[in-house]
Design an enzyme around this catalytic site. Structure first.
Site, short mmCIF file in Angstrom:
data_model
loop_
_atom_site.label_atom_id
_atom_site.label_comp_id
_atom_site.label_asym_id
_atom_site.label_seq_id
_atom_site.Cartn_x
_atom_site.Cartn_y
_atom_site.Cartn_z
N LYS A 104 0.86 -1.19 0.00
CA LYS A 104 0.00 0.00 0.00
C LYS A 104 0.89 1.23 0.00
CE LYS A 104 -1.69 3.16 2.55
NZ LYS A 104 -1.91 4.26 1.65
N GLU B 17 10.02 16.56 14.62
CA GLU B 17 10.42 16.41 13.23
C GLU B 17 9.61 17.40 12.38
OE1 GLU B 17 9.02 12.84 11.21
OE2 GLU B 17 11.03 12.52 10.45
N GLU C 288 10.10 1.58 10.23
CA GLU C 288 11.09 2.63 9.93
C GLU C 288 10.37 3.95 10.07
OE1 GLU C 288 14.21 0.01 8.54
OE2 GLU C 288 14.25 2.18 8.65
N CYS D 83 13.56 11.21 6.09
CA CYS D 83 13.54 10.73 7.48
C CYS D 83 14.90 10.91 8.14
CB CYS D 83 13.10 9.28 7.52
SG CYS D 83 14.06 8.22 6.44
P1 NAD Z 1 2.36 8.46 7.55
O1 NAD Z 1 2.66 7.69 8.78
O2 NAD Z 1 1.30 9.46 7.59
O3 NAD Z 1 1.95 7.46 6.37
C1 NAD Z 1 2.77 6.38 5.98
C2 NAD Z 1 1.90 5.33 5.31
O4 NAD Z 1 1.01 4.79 6.29
C3 NAD Z 1 1.03 5.87 4.18
O5 NAD Z 1 0.96 4.92 3.14
C4 NAD Z 1 -0.32 6.03 4.86
O6 NAD Z 1 -1.40 5.99 3.97
C5 NAD Z 1 -0.32 4.82 5.78
N1 NAD Z 1 -1.26 4.90 6.91
C6 NAD Z 1 -1.85 6.01 7.42
N2 NAD Z 1 -2.70 5.66 8.42
C7 NAD Z 1 -2.63 4.31 8.54
C8 NAD Z 1 -3.24 3.36 9.40
N3 NAD Z 1 -4.12 3.72 10.33
N4 NAD Z 1 -2.93 2.07 9.26
C9 NAD Z 1 -2.02 1.66 8.34
N5 NAD Z 1 -1.42 2.52 7.48
C10 NAD Z 1 -1.70 3.83 7.59
O7 NAD Z 1 3.75 9.06 7.07
P2 NAD Z 1 3.99 10.02 5.81
O8 NAD Z 1 3.44 11.35 6.17
O9 NAD Z 1 3.56 9.35 4.57
O10 NAD Z 1 5.60 10.08 5.79
C11 NAD Z 1 6.32 10.93 6.59
C12 NAD Z 1 6.87 10.22 7.81
O11 NAD Z 1 7.54 9.03 7.41
C13 NAD Z 1 7.89 11.01 8.55
O12 NAD Z 1 7.68 10.90 9.94
C14 NAD Z 1 9.22 10.35 8.18
O13 NAD Z 1 10.24 10.53 9.11
C15 NAD Z 1 8.81 8.94 8.04
N6 NAD Z 1 9.74 8.21 7.17
C16 NAD Z 1 10.60 7.33 7.73
C17 NAD Z 1 11.52 6.66 6.94
C18 NAD Z 1 12.52 5.69 7.54
O14 NAD Z 1 13.12 4.91 6.81
N7 NAD Z 1 12.73 5.74 8.85
C19 NAD Z 1 11.53 6.87 5.57
C20 NAD Z 1 10.64 7.78 5.04
C21 NAD Z 1 9.73 8.43 5.85
#
Ligand code: NAD
Length: 497
Positions: A187, A393, A262, A296
């Site tokens: 997803k 962040e 992650e 990230c």
């Molecule tokens: P997010 O947590 O909002 O969304 C990530 C994914 O989770 C999306 O596909 C979203 O649709 C899905 N999601 C949302 N609600 C959900 C639920 N209830 N159940 C299951 N899935 C759900 O994050 P974002 O805004 O897309 O990305 C930014 C964040 O990601 C930042 O905090 C960043 O640091 C982190 N990030 C971490 C890494 C890493 O490798 N550590 C890499 C990239 C981004």
């Protein structure tokens, strides 16, 4: 109006269905999400709003494809060849993939091209991991007993990805997961699904069997949640925010499902007095503004020795002044847009709060009027560790300066966060460097560089930045179960005589 003349803006909106069991399908979905390029405000792609029924179909397909051995039962050399073919197809379609990434994410086209090329190399590397994966044996259990440790693919893996590096982050996971013999239901973020759908299509073209890769598009609370909750999904690989990562872990507990998380970071870059300041300034600025700070592992807390703080500040401002923020289709542009109006407002809110908390604004501090949803590179001095700007962040091109006098203080400041994703250390002194490497709590530490590396190296976080490791041999092993086998080699001495 932006000048998109250097690279042609596509005329049509690209429409995608979902990819389930080896074919494009509308599934149970009837609604669409239309994505606009954040830099241009024009429609670029449309995806379907998947439902729990679509997740059901995708999980069933992945389950059957795993259980009947059409993928895990192949010799590793065959899996390796197929994954290599995917890498070749990524290279063939590199320009299309880079365009989709730039249009959906709002990042400069040269950056997307680099990420697509890098992703193809990761697929190549991970292909080899299919053959590198092995178990162990114990020949020291006594004359009568021989032990084997087998690694078996865990099964169906749900992969949930964020919007910031949709293609690259998937490359850091999917080929490793496939190399282990698992099947996947993916997803992607609803804002940036196109390149994930394209990779499923390319894998099918390469000959990866139906059901091995399934992509269900749509929102997190519906599609993501249904994947996490599904009893036939054996493991969830989640990349995204710490809050959703936490709820993913809680929800996975119902079926004692393995999770790999992650998550976010508030990453320090420590500059000692003996550092090469020119090199440090370049690395600090790169770590701050790459992908408009929506990374990230961004280095957003600059922890600088007091004796060199003034000089470094000058060098940083000179570097920042040379960053070109502009049309993402212009190959000369270094920094593009923020992903969405919501995130844009959030970043500007963090900037306002830092100002009102008393931080000194050295540069930036607002939007660039030339480009939709942009934020100028923003640097704050005179900050204190307890300020919000040093704790949360931001996910924008924003950094803060903190100063120290002793190495002890520097390390304490670096570790003064709930996160532990990455860190940078700038020093020419071996002792300072190694002490800091040992004591800073972070999954990735760069010394005299930032955001360098290759697929050989594991990625992941300490503390609230995550659990588990991706990439390298670690990233394949993560998706295996370990089975220990004890073999009696002769006449077994009876338990009851
Ligand atoms: P997010 O947590 O909002 O969304 C990530 C994914 O989770 C999306 O596909 C979203 O649709 C899905 N999601 C949302 N609600 C959900 C639920 N209830 N159940 C299951 N899935 C759900 O994050 P974002 O805004 O897309 O990305 C930014 C964040 O990601 C930042 O905090 C960043 O640091 C982190 N990030 C971490 C890494 C890493 O490798 N550590 C890499 C990239 C981004």
């Amino acid at each position: 109006m932006l000048d998109a003349s250097l690279v042609q803006f596509p005329k049509d909106t690209r429409r995608f269905q979902q990819f389930i069991d080896g074919r494009w399908t509308a599934g149970a979905s009837s609604a669409e999400i239309v994505r606009q390029s954040p830099a241009h405000g024009r429609d670029v792609t449309a995806i379907l709003v998947g439902t729990a029924l679509d997740v059901e179909a995708a999980v069933r397909a992945a389950r059957i494809a795993f259980d009947d051995g059409r993928w895990s039962g192949l010799p590793s050399s065959a899996r390796c060849k197929l994954l290599r073919r995917v890498a070749d197809l990524i290279r063939r379609d590199a320009e299309d993939l880079a365009m989709l990434e730039t249009l959906e994410v709002g990042k400069p086209i040269t950056q997307s091209r680099g990420e697509v090329a890098g992703a193809a190399d990761i697929w190549d590397y991970a292909a080899g991991m299919a053959q590198a994966l092995h178990g162990d044996s114990h020949n020291n259990l006594g004359d009568g007993l021989f032990g084997m440790v087998l690694r078996e693919p865990i099964g169906v893996v749900g992969i949930i990805t964020p919007w910031n590096y949709p293609f690259f982050i998937l490359a850091e996971r999917l080929p490793f997961i496939l190399a282990s013999g698992c099947t996947a239901v993916i997803k992607p973020s609803e804002m940036t699904s196109a390149t994930t759908l394209r990779i499923a299509e390319l894998a099918a073209e390469a000959g990866v069997p139906a059901g091995v890769i399934n992509v269900v598009t749509g929102t997190g609370p519906v599609v993501g949640q249904a994947i996490v909750d599904h009893p036939l999904v054996d493991m969830v690989s989640f990349t995204g925010s710490t809050n959703i990562g936490r709820s993913t872990m809680v929800n996975s507990a119902r079926h004692i499902k393995k999770v790999s998380l992650e998550l976010g970071g508030k990453n320090p870059q420590v500059v000692f007095a003996d550092a090469n300041l020119q090199a440090a300034a370049d690395g600090l600025v790169y770590g701050m503004v790459a992908n408009a700070g929506q990374t990230c592992v961004s280095g957003s807390r600059f922890i600088v020795h007091r004796d060199v703080a003034a000089e470094l500040q000058k060098l940083l401002l000179a570097k920042i002044a040379r960053i070109t923020v502009g049309d993402t289709l212009d190959p000369a542009v270094k920094m593009g847009s923020i992903i969405s109006p919501v995130q844009h407002a959030k970043v500007l809110g963090y900037i306002e709060r830092a100002k009102s908390d008393g931080a000194e604004l050295l540069c930036g501090g607002g939007a660039n009027t030339e480009l939709l949803l942009s934020v100028l590179p923003t640097l704050f001095a005179e900050t204190r560790p307890e300020m919000q700007i040093n704790r949360e962040e931001v996910f924008g091109p924003v950094a803060s300066l903190l100063t120290f006098e002793t190495a002890e203080e520097a390390i304490a400041l670096a570790n003064d966060t709930e996160y532990g994703l990455s860190a940078g250390i700038w020093s020419t002194n071996l002792q300072n460097t190694l002490q800091a490497v040992r004591r800073i709590k972070a999954g990735r530490v760069w010394v005299n560089t930032f955001m360098a590396g290759g697929p050989e190296m594991p990625i992941g976080g300490f503390r609230q930045s995550g659990i588990g490791r991706e990439s390298g041999i670690y990233g394949v092993e993560e998706y295996t179960e370990i089975k220990s086998v004890h073999i009696d080699m002769g006449a077994r001495s009876p338990w009851l005589v």
